[in-house]
Motif scaffolding. Structure first.
Motif, PDB file in Angstrom:
ATOM      1  N   LEU A 284       0.834  -1.210   0.000  1.00  0.00           N
ATOM      2  CA  LEU A 284       0.000   0.000   0.000  1.00  0.00           C
ATOM      3  C   LEU A 284       0.867   1.258   0.000  1.00  0.00           C
ATOM      4  CD1 LEU A 284      -2.821   1.259   0.189  1.00  0.00           C
ATOM      5  CD2 LEU A 284      -2.591   1.176   2.672  1.00  0.00           C
ATOM      6  N   ALA A 285       1.918   1.249   0.840  1.00  0.00           N
ATOM      7  CA  ALA A 285       2.807   2.415   0.901  1.00  0.00           C
ATOM      8  C   ALA A 285       3.461   2.668  -0.457  1.00  0.00           C
ATOM      9  CB  ALA A 285       3.873   2.188   1.972  1.00  0.00           C
ATOM     10  N   LEU A 286       3.882   1.587  -1.106  1.00  0.00           N
ATOM     11  CA  LEU A 286       4.555   1.741  -2.404  1.00  0.00           C
ATOM     12  C   LEU A 286       3.576   2.181  -3.492  1.00  0.00           C
ATOM     13  CD1 LEU A 286       6.851  -1.395  -2.113  1.00  0.00           C
ATOM     14  CD2 LEU A 286       7.636   0.969  -2.235  1.00  0.00           C
ATOM     15  N   TYR A 287       2.364   1.609  -3.468  1.00  0.00           N
ATOM     16  CA  TYR A 287       1.341   2.049  -4.437  1.00  0.00           C
ATOM     17  C   TYR A 287       1.051   3.539  -4.243  1.00  0.00           C
ATOM     18  CZ  TYR A 287       0.027  -2.762  -5.797  1.00  0.00           C
ATOM     19  OH  TYR A 287       0.026  -4.033  -6.289  1.00  0.00           O
ATOM     20  N   GLY A 288       0.972   3.951  -2.964  1.00  0.00           N
ATOM     21  CA  GLY A 288       0.684   5.354  -2.671  1.00  0.00           C
ATOM     22  C   GLY A 288       1.759   6.270  -3.240  1.00  0.00           C
ATOM     23  N   ARG A 289       3.020   5.878  -3.053  1.00  0.00           N
ATOM     24  CA  ARG A 289       4.128   6.680  -3.587  1.00  0.00           C
ATOM     25  C   ARG A 289       4.097   6.678  -5.129  1.00  0.00           C
ATOM     26  NH1 ARG A 289       7.673  10.847  -2.937  1.00  0.00           N
ATOM     27  NH2 ARG A 289       9.671  10.416  -3.919  1.00  0.00           N
TER      28      ARG A 289
ATOM     29  N   ARG B 130      -1.203   6.980 -13.819  1.00  0.00           N
ATOM     30  CA  ARG B 130      -1.133   5.519 -14.037  1.00  0.00           C
ATOM     31  C   ARG B 130      -2.404   4.846 -13.534  1.00  0.00           C
ATOM     32  NH1 ARG B 130       4.520   2.402 -13.682  1.00  0.00           N
ATOM     33  NH2 ARG B 130       3.064   0.690 -13.947  1.00  0.00           N
ATOM     34  N   TRP B 131      -3.198   4.367 -14.472  1.00  0.00           N
ATOM     35  CA  TRP B 131      -4.442   3.702 -14.079  1.00  0.00           C
ATOM     36  C   TRP B 131      -4.162   2.292 -13.548  1.00  0.00           C
ATOM     37  CZ3 TRP B 131      -4.726  -0.737 -16.838  1.00  0.00           C
ATOM     38  CH2 TRP B 131      -4.144  -0.754 -18.105  1.00  0.00           C
ATOM     39  N   ASP B 132      -3.048   1.668 -13.993  1.00  0.00           N
ATOM     40  CA  ASP B 132      -2.786   0.298 -13.549  1.00  0.00           C
ATOM     41  C   ASP B 132      -2.485   0.245 -12.049  1.00  0.00           C
ATOM     42  OD1 ASP B 132      -0.431   1.645 -13.949  1.00  0.00           O
ATOM     43  OD2 ASP B 132       0.657  -0.018 -14.858  1.00  0.00           O
ATOM     44  N   VAL B 133      -1.863   1.294 -11.501  1.00  0.00           N
ATOM     45  CA  VAL B 133      -1.587   1.314 -10.057  1.00  0.00           C
ATOM     46  C   VAL B 133      -2.909   1.393  -9.293  1.00  0.00           C
ATOM     47  CG1 VAL B 133      -0.451   2.600  -8.210  1.00  0.00           C
ATOM     48  CG2 VAL B 133       0.678   2.365 -10.416  1.00  0.00           C
ATOM     49  N   VAL B 134      -3.844   2.159  -9.828  1.00  0.00           N
ATOM     50  CA  VAL B 134      -5.165   2.261  -9.176  1.00  0.00           C
ATOM     51  C   VAL B 134      -5.848   0.895  -9.169  1.00  0.00           C
ATOM     52  CG1 VAL B 134      -7.454   3.307  -9.355  1.00  0.00           C
ATOM     53  CG2 VAL B 134      -5.429   4.673  -9.790  1.00  0.00           C
ATOM     54  N   LEU B 135      -5.765   0.192 -10.304  1.00  0.00           N
ATOM     55  CA  LEU B 135      -6.397  -1.143 -10.369  1.00  0.00           C
ATOM     56  C   LEU B 135      -5.712  -2.116  -9.412  1.00  0.00           C
ATOM     57  CD1 LEU B 135      -7.237  -1.770 -14.135  1.00  0.00           C
ATOM     58  CD2 LEU B 135      -8.750  -1.109 -12.286  1.00  0.00           C
TER      59      LEU B 135
END
Lengths: 40, 663
Positions: free
Chosen positions: B580-585, B593-598
Motif C-alpha cells: 500500500l505504501a509503495l502504491y501510494g508513492r 497511471r491507471w494500472d496502479v489504481v487497479l
C-alpha cells in the motif's frame, strides 16, 4: 505591401502543407499496428 | 524596434529600393512568427515519444516541486534525478507539468510557443546587431521552417534545446544592448546582471549554449554590422562568461565534472580511439552542414559506427572543412566577405559542444543543430537575397523574392514531413529502422515495443508473427551490439512474455551492469521475474526479489515504475502494508497511471475491504476511463462480486481509501 506580404505568407504556408504531405506519402506507410507508448 | 542602419554599398545589405524596406517591421516579424507556428501546428496531435517517457511521464521528480533544492547538491545525481545537470530544463518541466499535467497536446503547444519565442529572440538579437530588415526576415523565415528542427520541436523532451537557444539569444541581445552603455555606473551593472542571468539560464538548460560568450566576442571583431569598442564590449562579455561559469559550476556540484555522461559505460566517444572519434565527427559535421542546406536524410536515429582517419569520406570532408577554414581565415585577415566570416565562425563555435569533444550518448542527432543553424540561416538568407536581386535585374521585380520563397517552402515541407516520424513510438522506431538499419538500439527498442504490445494480449492469443518479429529484431540487435544492455533487455522481456523465468532473470542480470542509464526498470523487472524462477527455493526467490526491489526504491526514489512494480511484488508476497505504501508513492509520482489504481483496488479486494475498493473505483473513475478495457472489465466484475457477496466483511486496519484520493 502588407497585403502582398500576407498573400505571400498564405501561399508559402499552403505550399509547405502540400509539399509536406507529398514528402510523407512518397514513403511506404510505417507499420503502426502495435502503437503503444509503454516500452521506451 | 531598433532604427535600421543606412544600407551600405555592399551586396549583402539591402538597398534603398528594396521592397522589404516598405514593410513595417512589426508586420514582418508577425508574419515569420506565424509561419514558425503554422509549420509545427500538426504536432499538437502527436503523443509523448522517445525520451518523453522517462523525462516527463515516468519522472516523479516533476511531481515533487518541493524537492527542487536537490538540483544544487550532489544528492541529485545519487538519487538519479533525471537531467539534474540541466536545472533550467528541469525547472521548466516541473512548472509545465504543474500547469498542463501529462496532456501531450498542451506540451506540444508549449514546444511550438518556445520555437516561436526563439524566432522572436533571434529577430530581437539581429535587430540589436543592426542587421537590415530584409536579411532579418529572410534569416528568421528560414530558421522558423528549417527541416532539421523537426526533432527539436516535435519531441516534447527536447525543449531543452529550445530553452538553451531562447535564453542564449536573449543573453546575446541584452549583451549587445549592454555594449552600448559607455559609463560603468548602475545601469551597466544592472544590464550585466541581466546578461549573466539569461546566459546562466541558457547554459543551465543545455551546455550547447556555452560558446555564446565566444560568439559575442567573435561577432564584435569580425561582423559586418556595427561593432563596439573593447572598452564597452568587455563588460557584457564578462557577464556572459559569468553566466556560463554558473551553469558549469552547477554541473560540477551535481555530477562532479563538466561531462555529465563521463561515468556511463559503453559510450562510443569514450570507448573509441581519439582518431576514430575525430574521423566520425568530421564526417558527421560535414553531413549536418549538407542537411542544413539540402534538407534530406533526417532521422530520429543514426547508426554509430567508427570511421577511420584514412577513409575516403574522412579525407574529403576534412579537406573541404580545412579549405573552408583557410578561406575564412584569409577573408578575416584581409577584412573581406564579413558575412561569410561571421557565419563560419559563429557556426563553428556553436557546433563545438556537440562535436564529440565531450563524450555523449549519441554521436549525432538532428536536435544538436538547432542553435548552430541560426548563423547558417543568416548566410543562406544573404545568399538567396543576393540571388533574388540578380534575378530581378533581368526580369520583373517580384523575381527578387523567388529564391527565398522557394527555399522556405522546401525547408518547411521537409520539416513537416520529418516531424511526422515523431507522432508515436512505433512510427518513430519504424522510421529509425528504415534510416539506420544498423542501429542496435533501434532494433532492440522495436523488439521491446512489439513485446509490450503482445504483453497486453489475452492468454494464448499472442500473434506468432509479431512474436517472431520481436525475436528477429532482438537477435539482430545482439549481432550488432553484443556488448550492449538493450539487446539483453529485449531478450529478457521476450522471455518474460514466454514465461521462461530463469532465462528472463539471467537476461536482466546480464543487462544491469551494461546499462548506461535507467537501471531502475531493469532492477524492477528482474525482481519480478525472480519470484517465478523454478530453480530457486521460495525463500531464496523472496529474499533476492525483495533485495532488488529495496535497492531500486533506495536508489531511484523518483521513478514511478520502481514503486509501482515493487508494490506489485510485495502485494504478491502478501505484505499489504508495504504494498500500500509503495502504491501510494507510485500514485504521487505518476498520478496518471491507471494500472496502479487497479492494483490498489485488487489489494483492497484481496483484503476483503469492498468499501475501500468501491471508494477507490469511484475516486478514480475519470482516470480509469482510459484503462485497458479487458483489465477494467475484470476489475469491475470482481468489485461487483465483492460488494454483492461480502458487503459486511471486517475491513483491515489499513488506510486503503488513500489510494482513492487524487494525489
Amino acid at each position: 505591401m502588407i497585403r502582398k506580404f500576407c498573400a505571400l505568407l498564405a501561399f508559402i504556408a499552403l505550399s509547405i502543407a502540400v509539399g509536406g504531405m507529398a514528402c510523407v506519402t512518397t514513403e511506404n506507410a510505417p507499420d503502426t499496428a502495435d502503437e503503444t507508448d509503454g516500452a521506451t | 524596434m531598433s532604427t535600421l542602419p543606412a544600407p551600405r554599398d555592399r551586396p549583402d545589405v539591402a538597398s534603398d529600393d528594396d521592397p522589404w524596406r516598405r514593410l513595417p517591421e512589426r508586420v514582418a516579424l508577425a508574419g515569420v512568427l506565424i509561419l514558425a507556428a503554422l509549420v509545427y501546428l500538426p504536432t499538437i496531435g502527436f503523443g509523448f515519444v522517445y525520451d518523453d517517457h522517462w523525462t516527463i511521464l515516468a519522472n516523479g521528480f516533476l511531481r515533487c516541486p518541493g524537492d527542487l533544492g536537490l538540483l544544487l547538491s550532489a544528492q541529485a545525481e545519487e538519487l538519479h534525478v533525471v537531467d539534474a545537470f540541466r536545472p533550467t530544463a528541469v525547472l521548466f518541466d516541473v512548472l509545465s507539468y504543474q500547469v498542463f499535467g501529462a496532456r501531450p497536446a498542451w506540451h506540444h503547444l508549449l514546444s511550438i510557443a518556445l520555437h516561436v519565442g526563439v524566432c522572436a529572440a533571434a529577430w530581437h538579437w539581429l535587430a540589436a546587431r543592426g542587421v537590415p530588415v530584409a536579411i532579418r526576415v529572410a534569416t528568421i523565415g528560414l530558421f522558423a521552417v528549417l527541416g532539421i528542427h523537426a526533432e527539436t520541436v516535435a519531441v516534447v523532451s527536447y525543449r531543452e534545446d529550445l530553452l538553451a537557444a531562447l535564453f542564449g539569444l536573449l543573453a546575446l541581445a541584452a549583451a549587445d544592448r549592454a555594449a552600448t552603455i559607455r559609463e560603468s555606473g548602475a545601469p551597466a551593472w544592472r544590464m550585466g546582471c541581466v546578461v549573466a542571468l539569461w546566459q546562466a539560464l541558457a547554459a543551465g538548460a543545455k551546455l550547447s549554449a556555452a560558446p555564446i560568450p565566444a560568439v559575442f566576442l567573435a561577432l564584435h571583431r569580425v561582423g559586418p554590422w556595427p561593432t563596439r569598442p573593447w572598452a564597452t564590449a568587455w563588460r557584457p562579455f564578462a557577464a556572459l562568461g559569468l553566466g556560463t561559469a554558473i551553469a558549469i559550476a552547477q554541473q560540477f556540484v551535481v555530477g562532479g565534472g563538466a561531462a555529465p555522461y563521463a561515468g556511463q559505460p559503453g559510450l562510443f566517444a569514450a570507448d573509441w580511439s581519439g582518431a576514430e572519434v575525430f574521423a566520425t565527427s568530421i564526417q558527421i559535421s560535414a553531413d549536418v552542414l549538407r542537411q542544413l542546406v539540402i534538407p534530406i536524410g533526417f532521422a530520429p536515429e543514426y547508426a554509430d559506427r567508427a570511421a577511420h582517419i584514412d577513409d575516403v569520406a574522412t579525407v574529403l570532408c576534412s579537406l573541404g572543412l580545412l579549405l573552408a577554414g583557410a578561406h575564412v581565415a584569409a577573408c578575416a585577415l584581409q577584412r573581406r566577405a564579413p558575412v561569410w566570416v561571421t557565419v563560419a565562425v559563429a557556426t563553428a563555435l556553436l557546433w563545438l559542444p556537440t562535436s564529440n569533444l565531450v563524450a555523449m550518448p549519441n554521436l549525432r542527432a538532428d536536435r544538436f543543430a538547432y542553435l548552430p543553424s541560426l548563423p547558417v540561416c543568416l548566410g543562406l538568407a544573404v545568399a538567396v537575397l543576393a540571388l533574388g536581386r540578380r534575378l530581378a535585374r533581368h526580369g520583373p521585380a517580384w523575381l527578387a523574392a523567388v529564391p527565398l520563397v522557394a527555399l522556405v517552402v522546401i525547408q518547411g515541407a521537409a520539416a513537416q514531413a520529418a516531424a511526422t516520424a515523431y507522432k508515436s513510438d512505433s512510427r518513430l522506431w519504424e522510421t529509425a529502422l528504415r534510416r539506420a538499419p544498423h542501429s542496435a538500439r533501434a532494433h532492440a527498442i522495436m523488439a521491446e515495443l512489439i513485446t509490450a504490445g503482445l504483453a497486453n494480449a489475452e492468454e494464448g492469443a499472442i500473434d506468432p508473427l509479431r512474436r517472431a518479429r520481436a525475436e528477429a529484431h532482438c537477435r539482430r540487435a545482439r549481432q550488432l551490439a553484443p556488448g550492449d544492455a538493450l539487446p539483453r533487455l529485449c531478450a529478457a522481456r521476450l522471455a518474460v512474455l514466454d514465461k521462461r523465468w530463469s532465462a528472463a532473470a539471467a537476461g536482466f542480470a546480464e543487462a544491469l551492469p551494461l546499462a548506461r542509464a535507467r537501471e531502475d526498470r531493469i532492477l524492477t523487472a528482474w525482481a519480478s521475474a525472480l519470484l517465478d524462477v523454478p530453480e530457486l527455493s521460495y525463500d531464496a526467490r523472496r529474499a533476492q526479489a525483495e533485495a532488488l526491489a529495496e535497492r531500486a526504491v533506495r536508489e531511484f526514489p523518483y521513478a514511478s515504475e520502481v514503486f509501482a512494480a515493487s508494490g506489485r511484488l510485495y502485494h504478491r508476497l502478501g505484505q499489504p502494508d508495504r504494498a500500500l505504501a509503495l502504491y501510494g508513492r507510485a500514485r504521487t509520482l505518476r498520478p496518471e497511471r491507471w494500472d496502479v489504481v487497479l492494483w490498489g483496488l485488487e489489494l483492497a479486494l484481496d483484503l476483503g475491504d469492498s468499501s475501500a475498493a468501491w471508494a477507490i473505483w469511484q475516486g478514480a473513475e475519470d482516470l480509469l476511463a482510459g484503462a485497458e478495457p479487458r483489465r477494467l472489465d475484470a476489475a469491475r466484475r470482481r468489485l461487483w462480486d465483492a460488494t454483492s457477496l461480502l458487503p459486511h466483511a471486517a475491513p483491515p486496519d489499513l488506510p486503503l481509501g488513500d489510494l482513492a484520493d487524487d494525489p
